[in-house]
Design a protein around this motif. Structure first.
Motif, PDB file in Angstrom:
ATOM      1  N   VAL A  64       0.861  -1.174   0.000  1.00  0.00           N
ATOM      2  CA  VAL A  64       0.000   0.000   0.000  1.00  0.00           C
ATOM      3  C   VAL A  64       0.898   1.224   0.000  1.00  0.00           C
ATOM      4  CG1 VAL A  64      -1.760   1.314   1.267  1.00  0.00           C
ATOM      5  CG2 VAL A  64      -1.805  -1.199   1.300  1.00  0.00           C
ATOM      6  N   PHE A  81      -2.787   0.072  -3.940  1.00  0.00           N
ATOM      7  CA  PHE A  81      -3.218  -0.942  -2.977  1.00  0.00           C
ATOM      8  C   PHE A  81      -3.258  -2.234  -3.783  1.00  0.00           C
ATOM      9  CE2 PHE A  81      -5.702  -3.625  -0.381  1.00  0.00           C
ATOM     10  CZ  PHE A  81      -5.832  -3.071   0.875  1.00  0.00           C
ATOM     11  N   ALA A  97      -7.977  -3.182   4.411  1.00  0.00           N
ATOM     12  CA  ALA A  97      -8.522  -1.862   4.090  1.00  0.00           C
ATOM     13  C   ALA A  97      -9.422  -1.350   5.214  1.00  0.00           C
ATOM     14  CB  ALA A  97      -9.288  -1.914   2.772  1.00  0.00           C
TER      15      ALA A  97
END
Length: 179
Positions: A64, A81, A97
């Motif tokens: 990320v 991501f 997430a």
């Protein structure tokens, strides 16, 4: 991400060529990991940059790239991501997430922005599952998108915005979520 993580992150990027070709028109290149360190939008500081390596045990399964406090002090922009295709659609990305969204809210951020190619249906579905509002691509592309410069080959990028509120995310206490 630490310098020792670079070989595994490079492997993950190469494994994600399906996405990278769709998004940028090019497969992963050896220098892409290095460029993650230096890719910043105009006006952002290196101290705002966060490169996170996602691991499953000892295995690196994702990366990320985010800039906290961009495009404004209440926001976080996610430029990348990515999950290794071997772990996609197994709930790993959604769990990570959601945890990151709770962390962002706990740290006082009010919104998260991201981009996704309009043609990358798995990404659009992922963002909508996380309650992002996905906006269609702009007619005239902006020079920056999310937290990075846009490549000339990038077309059709949707912008996604997720407003953060503690009620919908739960709260975070000492690294654990309490939802």
């Amino acid at each position: 991400m630490l310098p020792g993580d670079e070989p595994e992150v490079s492997r993950v990027l190469a494994a994600c060529d399906d996405y990278l070709i769709e998004a940028t028109g090019s497969p992963a290149l050896p220098a892409d990991v290095q460029s993650l360190y230096y890719s910043l939008p105009e006006g952002a500081d290196f101290e705002q940059k966060r490169l996170l390596v996602l691991c499953d045990g000892a295995a690196t399964v994702g990366v990320v790239d985010a800039v906290v406090g961009h495009p404004d002090g209440d926001s976080c922009s996610v430029g990348l991501f990515l999950l290794d295709p071997e772990v996609r659609r197994k709930g790993v990305g959604t769990r990570v997430a959601r945890h990151l969204l709770r962390e962002a809210a706990a740290r006082g951020l009010r919104r998260v922005t991201a981009t996704c190619p309009e043609s990358w249906l798995p990404g659009i579905v992922f963002l909508r599952t996380l309650d992002f509002e996905v906006h269609p691509p702009q007619q005239e592309p902006a020079p920056t998108v999310g937290n990075r410069l846009r490549f000339p080959t990038e077309r059709g990028l949707c912008t996604a915005v997720r407003e953060l509120d503690e009620a919908s995310l739960g709260t975070v206490h000492r690294g654990r979520s309490a939802s």
